[in-house]
Design a protein around this motif. Structure first.
Motif, PDB file in Angstrom:
ATOM      1  N   HIS A   1       0.837  -1.195   0.000  1.00 24.58           N
ATOM      2  CA  HIS A   1       0.000   0.000   0.000  1.00 24.58           C
ATOM      3  C   HIS A   1       0.875   1.249   0.000  1.00 24.58           C
ATOM      4  O   HIS A   1       2.042   1.212   0.410  1.00 24.58           O
ATOM      5  N   ASP A   2       0.304   2.355  -0.430  1.00 20.86           N
ATOM      6  CA  ASP A   2       1.072   3.575  -0.620  1.00 20.86           C
ATOM      7  C   ASP A   2       1.517   4.206   0.697  1.00 20.86           C
ATOM      8  O   ASP A   2       2.642   4.695   0.819  1.00 20.86           O
ATOM      9  N   ARG A   3       0.621   4.212   1.699  1.00 17.96           N
ATOM     10  CA  ARG A   3       0.904   4.947   2.939  1.00 17.96           C
ATOM     11  C   ARG A   3       1.304   4.043   4.095  1.00 17.96           C
ATOM     12  O   ARG A   3       1.580   4.519   5.197  1.00 17.96           O
ATOM     13  N   HIS A   4       1.285   2.760   3.885  1.00 14.09           N
ATOM     14  CA  HIS A   4       1.752   1.781   4.886  1.00 14.09           C
ATOM     15  C   HIS A   4       0.960   1.833   6.188  1.00 14.09           C
ATOM     16  O   HIS A   4       1.511   1.639   7.279  1.00 14.09           O
ATOM     17  N   THR A   5      -0.357   2.080   6.087  1.00  7.78           N
ATOM     18  CA  THR A   5      -1.186   2.043   7.296  1.00  7.78           C
ATOM     19  C   THR A   5      -1.601   0.614   7.669  1.00  7.78           C
ATOM     20  O   THR A   5      -2.130   0.392   8.757  1.00  7.78           O
ATOM     21  N   MET A   6      -1.362  -0.338   6.796  1.00  8.23           N
ATOM     22  CA  MET A   6      -1.798  -1.711   7.006  1.00  8.23           C
ATOM     23  C   MET A   6      -1.149  -2.304   8.256  1.00  8.23           C
ATOM     24  O   MET A   6       0.052  -2.168   8.475  1.00  8.23           O
ATOM     25  N   LEU A   7      -1.978  -2.950   9.061  1.00  9.33           N
ATOM     26  CA  LEU A   7      -1.452  -3.673  10.215  1.00  9.33           C
ATOM     27  C   LEU A   7      -2.169  -4.995  10.360  1.00  9.33           C
ATOM     28  O   LEU A   7      -3.265  -5.200   9.828  1.00  9.33           O
ATOM     29  N   ALA A   8      -1.523  -5.887  11.075  1.00 10.22           N
ATOM     30  CA  ALA A   8      -2.100  -7.184  11.399  1.00 10.22           C
ATOM     31  C   ALA A   8      -2.500  -7.201  12.868  1.00 10.22           C
ATOM     32  O   ALA A   8      -1.800  -6.637  13.718  1.00 10.22           O
ATOM     33  N   ALA A   9      -3.612  -7.849  13.144  1.00 14.44           N
ATOM     34  CA  ALA A   9      -4.030  -8.114  14.519  1.00 14.44           C
ATOM     35  C   ALA A   9      -4.063  -9.628  14.680  1.00 14.44           C
ATOM     36  O   ALA A   9      -4.956 -10.298  14.146  1.00 14.44           O
ATOM     37  N   SER A  10      -3.069 -10.165  15.377  1.00 10.37           N
ATOM     38  CA  SER A  10      -2.959 -11.613  15.558  1.00 10.37           C
ATOM     39  C   SER A  10      -3.631 -11.994  16.865  1.00 10.37           C
ATOM     40  O   SER A  10      -3.123 -11.693  17.961  1.00 10.37           O
ATOM     41  N   VAL A  11      -4.792 -12.643  16.742  1.00 11.61           N
ATOM     42  CA  VAL A  11      -5.605 -13.012  17.898  1.00 11.61           C
ATOM     43  C   VAL A  11      -5.172 -14.395  18.377  1.00 11.61           C
ATOM     44  O   VAL A  11      -5.238 -15.374  17.634  1.00 11.61           O
TER      45      VAL A  11
ATOM     46  N   TYR B   1      -5.988  -4.952   8.740  1.00  7.90           N
ATOM     47  CA  TYR B   1      -6.768  -3.720   8.632  1.00  7.90           C
ATOM     48  C   TYR B   1      -5.928  -2.612   7.996  1.00  7.90           C
ATOM     49  O   TYR B   1      -4.696  -2.649   8.037  1.00  7.90           O
ATOM     50  N   ARG B   2      -6.626  -1.579   7.475  1.00  3.73           N
ATOM     51  CA  ARG B   2      -5.956  -0.428   6.883  1.00  3.73           C
ATOM     52  C   ARG B   2      -6.867   0.798   6.995  1.00  3.73           C
ATOM     53  O   ARG B   2      -8.074   0.684   7.275  1.00  3.73           O
ATOM     54  N   ASP B   3      -6.281   1.954   6.752  1.00  2.45           N
ATOM     55  CA  ASP B   3      -7.048   3.171   6.536  1.00  2.45           C
ATOM     56  C   ASP B   3      -7.629   3.080   5.123  1.00  2.45           C
ATOM     57  O   ASP B   3      -6.879   2.842   4.163  1.00  2.45           O
ATOM     58  N   PRO B   4      -8.939   3.274   4.926  1.00  2.00           N
ATOM     59  CA  PRO B   4      -9.515   3.157   3.586  1.00  2.00           C
ATOM     60  C   PRO B   4      -8.973   4.184   2.602  1.00  2.00           C
ATOM     61  O   PRO B   4      -9.107   4.013   1.381  1.00  2.00           O
ATOM     62  N   ALA B   5      -8.347   5.253   3.103  1.00  8.76           N
ATOM     63  CA  ALA B   5      -7.762   6.266   2.223  1.00  8.76           C
ATOM     64  C   ALA B   5      -6.343   5.897   1.790  1.00  8.76           C
ATOM     65  O   ALA B   5      -5.690   6.679   1.097  1.00  8.76           O
ATOM     66  N   ASP B   6      -5.883   4.730   2.203  1.00 10.51           N
ATOM     67  CA  ASP B   6      -4.542   4.253   1.844  1.00 10.51           C
ATOM     68  C   ASP B   6      -4.689   3.265   0.684  1.00 10.51           C
ATOM     69  O   ASP B   6      -5.008   2.101   0.886  1.00 10.51           O
ATOM     70  N   PRO B   7      -4.448   3.707  -0.561  1.00 13.79           N
ATOM     71  CA  PRO B   7      -4.716   2.831  -1.709  1.00 13.79           C
ATOM     72  C   PRO B   7      -3.641   1.759  -1.873  1.00 13.79           C
ATOM     73  O   PRO B   7      -2.465   1.980  -1.541  1.00 13.79           O
ATOM     74  N   PRO B   8      -4.019   0.595  -2.393  1.00  9.35           N
ATOM     75  CA  PRO B   8      -3.022  -0.433  -2.691  1.00  9.35           C
ATOM     76  C   PRO B   8      -2.101   0.012  -3.819  1.00  9.35           C
ATOM     77  O   PRO B   8      -2.551   0.621  -4.789  1.00  9.35           O
ATOM     78  N   SER B   9      -0.812  -0.286  -3.683  1.00 10.90           N
ATOM     79  CA  SER B   9       0.147   0.033  -4.741  1.00 10.90           C
ATOM     80  C   SER B   9      -0.042  -0.893  -5.931  1.00 10.90           C
ATOM     81  O   SER B   9       0.183  -0.517  -7.076  1.00 10.90           O
ATOM     82  N   ARG B  10      -0.437  -2.136  -5.632  1.00 10.64           N
ATOM     83  CA  ARG B  10      -0.756  -3.130  -6.663  1.00 10.64           C
ATOM     84  C   ARG B  10      -1.932  -3.956  -6.169  1.00 10.64           C
ATOM     85  O   ARG B  10      -2.042  -4.252  -4.984  1.00 10.64           O
ATOM     86  N   GLU B  11      -2.814  -4.342  -7.081  1.00  7.87           N
ATOM     87  CA  GLU B  11      -3.952  -5.186  -6.713  1.00  7.87           C
ATOM     88  C   GLU B  11      -3.499  -6.645  -6.738  1.00  7.87           C
ATOM     89  O   GLU B  11      -3.669  -7.364  -7.714  1.00  7.87           O
ATOM     90  N   THR B  12      -2.872  -7.057  -5.651  1.00  7.86           N
ATOM     91  CA  THR B  12      -2.282  -8.395  -5.604  1.00  7.86           C
ATOM     92  C   THR B  12      -3.018  -9.348  -4.680  1.00  7.86           C
ATOM     93  O   THR B  12      -2.723 -10.525  -4.647  1.00  7.86           O
ATOM     94  N   HIS B  13      -3.991  -8.836  -3.920  1.00  4.46           N
ATOM     95  CA  HIS B  13      -4.597  -9.674  -2.882  1.00  4.46           C
ATOM     96  C   HIS B  13      -6.028  -9.213  -2.663  1.00  4.46           C
ATOM     97  O   HIS B  13      -6.265  -8.220  -1.984  1.00  4.46           O
ATOM     98  N   ILE B  14      -6.971  -9.923  -3.245  1.00  5.10           N
ATOM     99  CA  ILE B  14      -8.386  -9.549  -3.112  1.00  5.10           C
ATOM    100  C   ILE B  14      -9.158 -10.734  -2.564  1.00  5.10           C
ATOM    101  O   ILE B  14      -9.172 -11.812  -3.154  1.00  5.10           O
ATOM    102  N   ASP B  15      -9.766 -10.554  -1.399  1.00  3.86           N
ATOM    103  CA  ASP B  15     -10.581 -11.586  -0.768  1.00  3.86           C
ATOM    104  C   ASP B  15     -12.050 -11.175  -0.792  1.00  3.86           C
ATOM    105  O   ASP B  15     -12.387 -10.011  -1.005  1.00  3.86           O
TER     106      ASP B  15
END
Length: 258
Positions: free
Chosen positions: A130-140, A219-233
Motif C-alpha cells: 500500500h502507498d501509505r503503509h497504514t496496514m497492520l495485522a491483529a494476531s488473535v 486492517y488499513r485506513d480506507p484512504a490508503d490505496p493499494p500500490s498493486r492489486e495483488t490480494h483480493i478476498d
C-alpha cells in the motif's frame, strides 16, 4: 484498551501486545469454529498443507511440518464477524490507524502439536503493498503461546526501514534474518498482537504437545490505496470503524469450492 504511551510504543517499535482483548467465552467460540472449519474442509477434500516452502529449513525436515491456513473466516462462522469489529478491537485500531478503519482480509493459522511449521522472518508488505503503509495485522491468540509452541517474534523498529528485498514468496533470506534475531512475544489466549505490515516478524516450529491456534485480521485506513492489486478476498472493504471517505465497490474474482 490502550494509553497514549502504548500508541507511542507502537509508532516507535512497530508492534503492540494488548492483553485480554477477548474473553474466555469468546476465545472458546473461536477455538470451536477453527476446529469445525478444519473438519469441514477435510470433509470437502479442501484441506491442504500451507507450510511455506523454501530453503529456510532442510527439505527432509520441511516435508514433516504442517500448517493449517484458511482465509475469509467471517464466511465460516459468525464469531469471527463479531471479532473483527469487536468494540475492544476497534478501540485499539482507531488509535493505531485513525478514525476510519477498514478490514482487508482474515485468515487462520494453526500450528499442530509437535509438527507445526515455522514462519521464516518476513514483512507482510510484499503480499499486499500500500502507498501509505497504514496496514497492520491483529494476531488473535486462541491458545497460550510461547517459544515452545511457536509464538511470534518481531524485530522492534524494523518498520522504519521500509520495504526490504525478499526471496521466494515472500520471506527474508534466513541467513541474514534468522528467527532468533526477533524479540519473542509470548501471549495468553485472548491477547492480540498488533504489528505494522512492514515490521519484520516470524516464528519457530511448534515443538510442544500443545496447538498454537491464531486468527489474523488485517486492517488499513480506507484512504490508503493499494500500490498493486495483488490480494483480493471476498470480505475486503468492510468498515469496522468510521466510514470510507470515498464511494467504491469491491469485486473479487470468485471461485466457489464445495
Amino acid at each position: 484498551m490502550i494509553s497514549r504511551e502504548d500508541v507511542e510504543f507502537y509508532n516507535e517499535n512497530g508492534y503492540l501486545l494488548v492483553r485480554g482483548v477477548f474473553s474466555t467465552e469468546e476465545v472458546k467460540d473461536m477455538q470451536y469454529a477453527v476446529e469445525r472449519t478444519i473438519a469441514k474442509a477435510a470433509a470437502a477434500k479442501q484441506d491442504v498443507n500451507h507450510t511455506w516452502q523454501g530453503d529456510y529449513i532442510p527439505q527432509d525436515e520441511l516435508k514433516k511440518l504442517v500448517l493449517k491456513g484458511f482465509h475469509d473466516l467471517q464466511f465460516h462462522a459468525a464469531c469471527f464477524t463479531r471479532a473483527v469489529a469487536h468494540p475492544r478491537m476497534t478501540g485499539v485500531l482507531t488509535q493505531l490507524i485513525g478514525p476510519n478503519v477498514q478490514l482487508h482480509h482474515t485468515k487462520m493459522l494453526v500450528k499442530p502439536p509437535e509438527q507445526g511449521a515455522a514462519f521464516p522472518m518476513h514483512q507482510d508488505y510484499p503480499y499486499f503493498p500500500h502507498d501509505r503503509h497504514t496496514m497492520l495485522a491483529a494476531s488473535v491468540h486462541l491458545d497460550d503461546a510461547d517459544m515452545e509452541n511457536g509464538c511470534l517474534c518481531v524485530v522492534p523498529g524494523s518498520h522504519k526501514q521500509g520495504p526490504l528485498p525478499h526471496v521466494g514468496r515472500y520471506y527474508l533470506d534466513h541467513r541474514d534474518y534468522p528467527v532468533s534475531m526477533g524479540t519473542p512475544c509470548p501471549a495468553s489466549a485472548g491477547d492480540v498482537l498488533f504489528f505494522n505490515y512492514l515490521t519484520i516478524h516470524g516464528s519457530d516450529r511448534n515443538k510442544s504437545s500443545r496447538p498454537r491456534r491464531n486468527v489474523l485480521f488485517q486492517y488499513r485506513d480506507p484512504a490508503d490505496p493499494p500500490s498493486r492489486e495483488t490480494h483480493i478476498d471476498w470480505g475486503m472493504g468492510m468498515m469496522v470503524a468510521g466510514e470510507d471517505p470515498q464511494y467504491r465497490q469491491y469485486h473479487a474474482k470468485l471461485e466457489l469450492n464445495v
